[in-house]
Design a protein around this motif. Structure first.
Motif, mmCIF file in Angstrom:
data_model
loop_
_atom_site.group_PDB
_atom_site.id
_atom_site.type_symbol
_atom_site.label_atom_id
_atom_site.label_comp_id
_atom_site.label_asym_id
_atom_site.label_seq_id
_atom_site.Cartn_x
_atom_site.Cartn_y
_atom_site.Cartn_z
ATOM 1 N N GLU A 16 -11.117 49.732 -9.639
ATOM 2 C CA GLU A 16 -11.990 48.562 -9.480
ATOM 3 C C GLU A 16 -11.540 47.668 -8.328
ATOM 4 O O GLU A 16 -11.704 46.448 -8.362
ATOM 5 N N VAL A 19 -14.023 44.994 -6.855
ATOM 6 C CA VAL A 19 -14.468 43.814 -7.606
ATOM 7 C C VAL A 19 -13.311 43.035 -8.219
ATOM 8 O O VAL A 19 -13.511 41.988 -8.831
ATOM 9 N N SER A 23 -13.406 39.286 -9.918
ATOM 10 C CA SER A 23 -13.236 39.221 -11.364
ATOM 11 C C SER A 23 -12.114 38.258 -11.731
ATOM 12 O O SER A 23 -12.259 37.420 -12.637
ATOM 13 N N THR A 51 -6.263 49.497 -6.450
ATOM 14 C CA THR A 51 -6.193 48.583 -7.595
ATOM 15 C C THR A 51 -4.763 48.148 -7.901
ATOM 16 O O THR A 51 -4.499 46.966 -8.136
ATOM 17 N N ASP A 96 -14.520 43.763 -19.396
ATOM 18 C CA ASP A 96 -14.337 44.684 -18.271
ATOM 19 C C ASP A 96 -14.280 43.911 -16.962
ATOM 20 O O ASP A 96 -14.744 42.772 -16.861
ATOM 21 N N ASP A 98 -15.811 44.702 -14.155
ATOM 22 C CA ASP A 98 -16.934 44.921 -13.243
ATOM 23 C C ASP A 98 -17.929 43.759 -13.194
ATOM 24 O O ASP A 98 -18.921 43.815 -12.471
ATOM 25 N N GLN A 100 -20.180 42.845 -15.199
ATOM 26 C CA GLN A 100 -21.465 43.005 -15.877
ATOM 27 C C GLN A 100 -21.545 42.087 -17.100
ATOM 28 O O GLN A 100 -22.614 41.645 -17.488
ATOM 29 N N ARG A 202 -23.632 45.746 -11.997
ATOM 30 C CA ARG A 202 -22.283 45.773 -11.433
ATOM 31 C C ARG A 202 -22.275 44.999 -10.120
ATOM 32 O O ARG A 202 -23.210 45.107 -9.316
ATOM 33 N N SER A 204 -20.205 45.539 -7.679
ATOM 34 C CA SER A 204 -19.991 46.514 -6.621
ATOM 35 C C SER A 204 -19.427 47.784 -7.245
ATOM 36 O O SER A 204 -18.951 47.779 -8.374
ATOM 37 N N GLY A 205 -19.480 48.871 -6.491
ATOM 38 C CA GLY A 205 -18.896 50.107 -6.970
ATOM 39 C C GLY A 205 -19.802 50.850 -7.942
ATOM 40 O O GLY A 205 -20.952 50.491 -8.161
ATOM 41 N N THR A 207 -20.268 53.007 -11.832
ATOM 42 C CA THR A 207 -19.841 52.962 -13.212
ATOM 43 C C THR A 207 -18.642 53.888 -13.441
ATOM 44 O O THR A 207 -18.539 54.955 -12.845
ATOM 45 N N LYS A 208 -17.740 53.452 -14.295
ATOM 46 C CA LYS A 208 -16.578 54.278 -14.642
ATOM 47 C C LYS A 208 -16.798 55.013 -15.956
ATOM 48 O O LYS A 208 -15.865 55.547 -16.546
#
Length: 322
Positions: A16, A19, A23, A51, A96, A98, A100, A202, A204-205, A207-208
Motif C-alpha cells: 500500500e 496510499v 492514510s 511499504t 484498512d 486503502d 475506502q 480506493r 489509489s492502487g 484491491t488486495k
C-alpha cells in the motif's frame, strides 16, 4: 509506569505504498481530535513494494506509531490477529489502509463505545468503485453465511470496527489458524451495535483481495461457523438413494404392465453420474474441514514477526514466533 493507551488503531498493510502516507495523515488528524493517548499499529503483511521503508520512516517521526513486519505474507486476517495480539488500548479499532473506510467514522464508533457498547461495526449501505460481480458476490456471500451460520453474523460488514479491550482479550484466546475475524467477534458476543456508511473508492492502487483470496476468505468463514456443508452428506445421500429407488420402481412398473424391457444403459449412466458427482462433492467439502483441522493441530505459529518497531521497554512483548 507507562501511560495508559486509550485507543489502538490496527492497520493491516500489504503493498500500500501509494496510499500509506495519506492514510497515516487522515488517521492522525482524526485521532488528535480526541485529546487522548493513542497508538497507530501498522502490520506489514510481507509487502514487496516500498511499504516497509515508508512505515519505518513514519515510525521514526511519530512516537504514536508502532510497526510489525511479518517475515512473509500471512494474509489479511492474520495481520488483524497480530494487531489485536499487540494492541494495548482500552478500545481497539481495525481499519484498512486503502481509505475506502473513512477514518472520520472512528469518532462515531468511539461515541457508541462510550455509550456502553463493546463492539461497534460499520455496515456498508453502498460500495463505490467496485465491479458488479464484486458487489453481487459479496452480497450473496454475506447473506448465505448469515443463513447457514450457527450464530448470527451481520451482513454487509467487513473488518472495520471498534472492539472493547475485553473483546480483544477473548479474541487472543481463540488461537485459530485460519481466523475469520468478523465471525469470531460475533461468536464472542457482548453488546454490539452498528453504524452505517457508504464505502468510498480506493484512493489509489488495486484491491488486495482478488478472487482467489475472496474464495479463501469465504471458505474460512463458512467452515468456521457452519456445519451445514457437512450435513449435505445426509441430504445428497438421501436424494441419490431416492432417485435410485424411484427409477427402479418406474422400470418395474413398466415391465409389469407392458412387458417391455427397457435398456438400462442410459439410466445407469445417469445414476452413476449423480452418485459419483455427489460423492466427489462431499469428499471436497469434508476435505476443506479436514484441511483446517490439520492446520489447527500443527505446532507451527500462526504468523512470524520479523521486526517489531516502536515498542518501548516495559510494554507487553511478544516472542518472535507468535
Amino acid at each position: 509506569m507507562l501511560p495508559k493507551v486509550d485507543y489502538s488503531v490496527i492497520i493491516p498493510v500489504y503493498n500500500e505504498a501509494e496510499v500509506l502516507q495519506s492514510s497515516y495523515e487522515r488517521l492522525t488528524e482524526v485521532l488528535q481530535k480526541l485529546k487522548a493517548n493513542y497508538e497507530l499499529l501498522f502490520v506489514n503483511d510481507g509487502s514487496k513494494d516500498g511499504t516497509k521503508a515508508q512505515l519505518d520512516q513514519i515510525e521514526k517521526q511519530d512516537t504514536n506509531v508502532k510497526v510489525l513486519h511479518f517475515s512473509r505474507n500471512f494474509g489479511h486476517q492474520l495481520a488483524i490477529t497480530a494487531g489485536v495480539d499487540y494492541a494495548s488500548g482500552e478500545a481497539v479499532i481495525v481499519i484498512d489502509a486503502d481509505l475506502q473506510d473513512p477514518p472520520e467514522l472512528i469518532l462515531e464508533m468511539i461515541q457508541k463505545w462510550q455509550e456502553g457498547y463493546d463492539v461497534v461495526y460499520a455496515k456498508r449501505l453502498a460500495r463505490k468503485g467496485e465491479s458488479s460481480f464484486k458487489k453481487m458476490s459479496a452480497s450473496l456471500f454475506y447473506r448465505l453465511l448469515d443463513k447457514i451460520s450457527e450464530i448470527p453474523i451481520p451482513v454487509d460488514t467487513g473488518d472495520f470496527r471498534l472492539m472493547d479491550k475485553k473483546v480483544c482479550e477473548q479474541l487472543r484466546l481463540l488461537g485459530e489458524k485460519n481466523p475469520f475475524v468478523r465471525g469470531q467477534v460475533s461468536w464472542i458476543g457482548f453488546r454490539q451495535t452498528e453504524i452505517t456508511y457508504i464505502r468510498d473508492e480506493r484512493l489509489s492502487g488495486e484491491t488486495k483481495y482478488p478472487l482467489k483470496k475472496m474464495v479463501k476468505l469465504s471458505l474460512d468463514g463458512i467452515t468456521s461457523f457452519s456445519y451445514l456443508p457437512l450435513k449435505l452428506a445426509n441430504y445428497l445421500g438421501s436424494l441419490t438413494l431416492g432417485i435410485g429407488f424411484l427409477y427402479f420402481f418406474i422400470l418395474l412398473i413398466r415391465w409389469t404392465f407392458t412387458g417391455h424391457q427397457i435398456s438400462g444403459m442410459n439410466g445407469i449412466a445417469i445414476l452413476l453420474l449423480v452418485l459419483f458427482g455427489s460423492c466427489f462433492l462431499l469428499l471436497g467439502i469434508i476435505g476443506e474441514y479436514l484441511a483446517r483441522l490439520f492446520e489447527d493441530i500443527k505446532v507451527r505459529p500462526r504468523y512470524i514477526i520479523d521486526e517489531a518497531n516502536g515498542f518501548t521497554f516495559g510494554e507487553r512483548k511478544k516472542e518472535k514466533l507468535s
